[in-house]
Design a protein around this motif. Structure first.
Motif, PDB file in Angstrom:
ATOM      1  N   ALA A 272      42.668  98.888  47.184  1.00 53.27           N
ATOM      2  CA  ALA A 272      43.483  97.959  46.400  1.00 53.27           C
ATOM      3  C   ALA A 272      43.563  98.405  44.946  1.00 53.27           C
ATOM      4  O   ALA A 272      44.629  98.312  44.313  1.00 53.27           O
ATOM      5  N   ILE A 273      42.432  98.922  44.391  1.00 52.67           N
ATOM      6  CA  ILE A 273      42.450  99.398  43.002  1.00 52.67           C
ATOM      7  C   ILE A 273      43.416 100.564  42.865  1.00 52.67           C
ATOM      8  O   ILE A 273      44.218 100.647  41.926  1.00 52.67           O
ATOM      9  N   PHE A 274      43.336 101.490  43.850  1.00 50.47           N
ATOM     10  CA  PHE A 274      44.226 102.656  43.817  1.00 50.47           C
ATOM     11  C   PHE A 274      45.675 102.188  43.909  1.00 50.47           C
ATOM     12  O   PHE A 274      46.561 102.690  43.183  1.00 50.47           O
ATOM     13  N   ALA A 275      45.930 101.183  44.750  1.00 53.32           N
ATOM     14  CA  ALA A 275      47.301 100.672  44.881  1.00 53.32           C
ATOM     15  C   ALA A 275      47.779 100.080  43.565  1.00 53.32           C
ATOM     16  O   ALA A 275      48.936 100.288  43.154  1.00 53.32           O
ATOM     17  N   LEU A 276      46.894  99.377  42.857  1.00 56.96           N
ATOM     18  CA  LEU A 276      47.301  98.812  41.564  1.00 56.96           C
ATOM     19  C   LEU A 276      47.607  99.916  40.558  1.00 56.96           C
ATOM     20  O   LEU A 276      48.550  99.801  39.755  1.00 56.96           O
ATOM     21  N   MET A 277      46.811 101.007  40.603  1.00 54.02           N
ATOM     22  CA  MET A 277      47.088 102.130  39.689  1.00 54.02           C
ATOM     23  C   MET A 277      48.450 102.748  39.999  1.00 54.02           C
ATOM     24  O   MET A 277      49.216 103.100  39.087  1.00 54.02           O
ATOM     25  N   VAL A 278      48.773 102.887  41.305  1.00 54.60           N
ATOM     26  CA  VAL A 278      50.085 103.432  41.668  1.00 54.60           C
ATOM     27  C   VAL A 278      51.186 102.509  41.159  1.00 54.60           C
ATOM     28  O   VAL A 278      52.239 102.959  40.685  1.00 54.60           O
ATOM     29  N   MET A 279      50.923 101.190  41.213  1.00 57.78           N
ATOM     30  CA  MET A 279      51.910 100.232  40.714  1.00 57.78           C
ATOM     31  C   MET A 279      52.147 100.430  39.209  1.00 57.78           C
ATOM     32  O   MET A 279      53.297 100.386  38.742  1.00 57.78           O
ATOM     33  N   VAL A 280      51.058 100.676  38.460  1.00 57.25           N
ATOM     34  CA  VAL A 280      51.188 100.907  37.019  1.00 57.25           C
ATOM     35  C   VAL A 280      52.021 102.158  36.757  1.00 57.25           C
ATOM     36  O   VAL A 280      52.943 102.160  35.929  1.00 57.25           O
ATOM     37  N   VAL A 281      51.714 103.235  37.496  1.00 61.02           N
ATOM     38  CA  VAL A 281      52.456 104.485  37.304  1.00 61.02           C
ATOM     39  C   VAL A 281      53.934 104.277  37.657  1.00 61.02           C
ATOM     40  O   VAL A 281      54.833 104.781  36.969  1.00 61.02           O
ATOM     41  N   ALA A 282      54.192 103.497  38.718  1.00 58.10           N
ATOM     42  CA  ALA A 282      55.581 103.246  39.107  1.00 58.10           C
ATOM     43  C   ALA A 282      56.310 102.469  38.023  1.00 58.10           C
ATOM     44  O   ALA A 282      57.483 102.755  37.725  1.00 58.10           O
ATOM     45  N   ALA A 283      55.616 101.498  37.403  1.00 61.46           N
ATOM     46  CA  ALA A 283      56.258 100.730  36.340  1.00 61.46           C
ATOM     47  C   ALA A 283      56.602 101.641  35.158  1.00 61.46           C
ATOM     48  O   ALA A 283      57.692 101.546  34.585  1.00 61.46           O
ATOM     49  N   CYS A 284      55.680 102.565  34.807  1.00 60.88           N
ATOM     50  CA  CYS A 284      55.955 103.495  33.708  1.00 60.88           C
ATOM     51  C   CYS A 284      57.150 104.376  34.036  1.00 60.88           C
ATOM     52  O   CYS A 284      58.022 104.614  33.189  1.00 60.88           O
ATOM     53  N   GLU A 285      57.188 104.858  35.288  1.00 64.79           N
ATOM     54  CA  GLU A 285      58.285 105.740  35.700  1.00 64.79           C
ATOM     55  C   GLU A 285      59.620 105.006  35.616  1.00 64.79           C
ATOM     56  O   GLU A 285      60.621 105.565  35.164  1.00 64.79           O
ATOM     57  N   VAL A 286      59.622 103.726  36.018  1.00 65.22           N
ATOM     58  CA  VAL A 286      60.858 102.942  35.956  1.00 65.22           C
ATOM     59  C   VAL A 286      61.311 102.781  34.509  1.00 65.22           C
ATOM     60  O   VAL A 286      62.495 102.965  34.187  1.00 65.22           O
ATOM     61  N   VAL A 287      60.340 102.475  33.620  1.00 67.24           N
ATOM     62  CA  VAL A 287      60.706 102.235  32.222  1.00 67.24           C
ATOM     63  C   VAL A 287      61.304 103.492  31.606  1.00 67.24           C
ATOM     64  O   VAL A 287      62.368 103.455  30.970  1.00 67.24           O
ATOM     65  N   VAL A 288      60.654 104.641  31.823  1.00 67.21           N
ATOM     66  CA  VAL A 288      61.163 105.877  31.227  1.00 67.21           C
ATOM     67  C   VAL A 288      62.481 106.288  31.881  1.00 67.21           C
ATOM     68  O   VAL A 288      63.434 106.708  31.202  1.00 67.21           O
ATOM     69  N   GLY A 289      62.575 106.134  33.209  1.00 69.96           N
ATOM     70  CA  GLY A 289      63.805 106.522  33.897  1.00 69.96           C
ATOM     71  C   GLY A 289      64.989 105.683  33.465  1.00 69.96           C
ATOM     72  O   GLY A 289      66.075 106.210  33.192  1.00 69.96           O
ATOM     73  N   LEU A 290      64.784 104.363  33.369  1.00 76.41           N
ATOM     74  CA  LEU A 290      65.894 103.510  32.941  1.00 76.41           C
ATOM     75  C   LEU A 290      66.253 103.783  31.486  1.00 76.41           C
ATOM     76  O   LEU A 290      67.428 103.734  31.110  1.00 76.41           O
ATOM     77  N   GLY A 291      65.237 104.096  30.651  1.00 76.69           N
ATOM     78  CA  GLY A 291      65.540 104.467  29.265  1.00 76.69           C
ATOM     79  C   GLY A 291      66.402 105.713  29.198  1.00 76.69           C
ATOM     80  O   GLY A 291      67.358 105.781  28.413  1.00 76.69           O
ATOM     81  N   LEU A 292      66.100 106.689  30.070  1.00 79.08           N
ATOM     82  CA  LEU A 292      66.917 107.907  30.107  1.00 79.08           C
ATOM     83  C   LEU A 292      68.340 107.589  30.536  1.00 79.08           C
ATOM     84  O   LEU A 292      69.309 108.124  29.970  1.00 79.08           O
ATOM     85  N   ILE A 293      68.487 106.704  31.542  1.00 78.83           N
ATOM     86  CA  ILE A 293      69.838 106.397  32.024  1.00 78.83           C
ATOM     87  C   ILE A 293      70.634 105.694  30.930  1.00 78.83           C
ATOM     88  O   ILE A 293      71.822 105.991  30.717  1.00 78.83           O
TER      89      ILE A 293
END
Lengths: 99, 204
Positions: free
Chosen positions: A58-79
């Motif tokens: 579950a901890i690892f899953a939460l970390m993946v969720m954090v990384v996914a949120a960062c990726e979304v923020v940077v990706g949408l900023g690029l778009i």
């Protein structure tokens, strides 16, 4: 429920996400398909964590969720930046940084 | 036990349907809505796996915050402009085959392992709420996984600053691109201006 069912379901979702990334041209939809693949990974992590009876999955899953949120923020900023520069919103035409 | 099976198959069907909706729907706005449905179905699956905290985080963080961000960007760029013809070329034609190959390969790896032969439901749980609840997650985050926790917070900070720098309106950018444009850039600009009415039509 058997954990195998969850892992096979996660493999199916991962494959669907991979197909979407390869076939769609809109970068927004490509980001959504990337989310699909990350979510498949989260599902497998949680299933294995339950299988072992420890909270590490579950901890690892939460970390993946954090990384996914960062990726979304940077990706949408690029778009948004591409849209401001009036570059066509199409991954096939974004070839300026290619080689 | 039977009830769990029914819930699993309904949630799994919704999750796969949402995933297919994201890939197949032509309007980006509908794709985002399909992802919301997919995420809620996944949260149900997490509840079946007794991971209540991950399920709650999935609904609050993903289906709440991240999807609102997506909806704002789709509304900003224009859902109509996102309607594009499907990709052509070798990659687009071979993509579904590649995905099918990945699925078959992963399924063979899973079923070929001894995973199915084990009793893989996991050990019996100590009591209601003791596994996967906020208490267990919080204790693990602040003891065993303290360094990953801090690294994640730093990563979030970096991403937030990066997004502001990327998407922020920079003063003087337009003037700079107007003044130092060579012939090639001028040709690009003409092409972009030709594209603009098409974009306005698509957005309307």
């Amino acid at each position: 429920m058997d954990a195998v069912w969850f892992v096979v379901l996660s493999a199916l979702i991962f494959a669907i996400g991979a197909a979407g990334i390869l076939t769609r041209r809109n970068p927004l939809v490509v980001l959504l398909c990337l989310e699909l693949m990350l979510n498949a990974g989260i599902l497998a992590l949680v299933a294995f964590g339950r299988m072992h009876g420890s909270g590490d999955g579950a901890i690892f899953a939460l970390m993946v969720m954090v990384v996914a949120a960062c990726e979304v923020v940077v990706g949408l900023g690029l778009i948004v930046a591409l849209y401001r520069r009036q570059v066509p919103i199409d991954v096939d035409q974004m070839a300026e940084l290619r080689g | 036990m039977v009830f769990e099976g029914i819930v699993f198959f309904v949630a799994a069907a919704l999750a796969v349907g949402g995933a297919l909706g994201i890939v197949l729907l032509q309007n980006a706005f509908y794709s985002v809505l399909a992802l919301v449905g997919h995420l809620v179905a996944l949260a149900t699956l997490f509840l079946l796996l007794e991971s209540a905290f991950v399920a709650a985080a999935q609904v609050v963080v993903y289906a709440g915050a991240v999807m609102v961000l997506y909806v704002f960007v789709v509304a900003y760029i224009g859902g109509g402009a996102a309607q594009m013809a499907p990709a052509t070329g070798a990659v687009a034609r071979l993509g579904p085959l590649f995905a099918l190959a990945i699925f078959v390969e992963l399924s063979l790896a899973i079923l070929g392992s001894s995973l199915a032969a084990l009793r893989t439901e996991g050990p019996p749980l100590p009591g209601a709420g003791a596994f996967g609840g906020p208490a267990q997650i919080g204790e693990l985050l602040l003891s065993k996984f303290l360094i990953p926790f801090e690294a994640a917070s730093f990563l979030l900070l970096v991403a937030a600053v990066g997004a502001v720098i990327l998407a922020g309106r920079r003063r003087g950018l337009e003037e700079a691109t107007d003044s130092d444009s060579g012939p090639a850039e001028r040709a690009d600009k003409v092409r972009e201006r030709a594209d603009q009415p098409a974009r306005a039509e698509a957005g309307a």
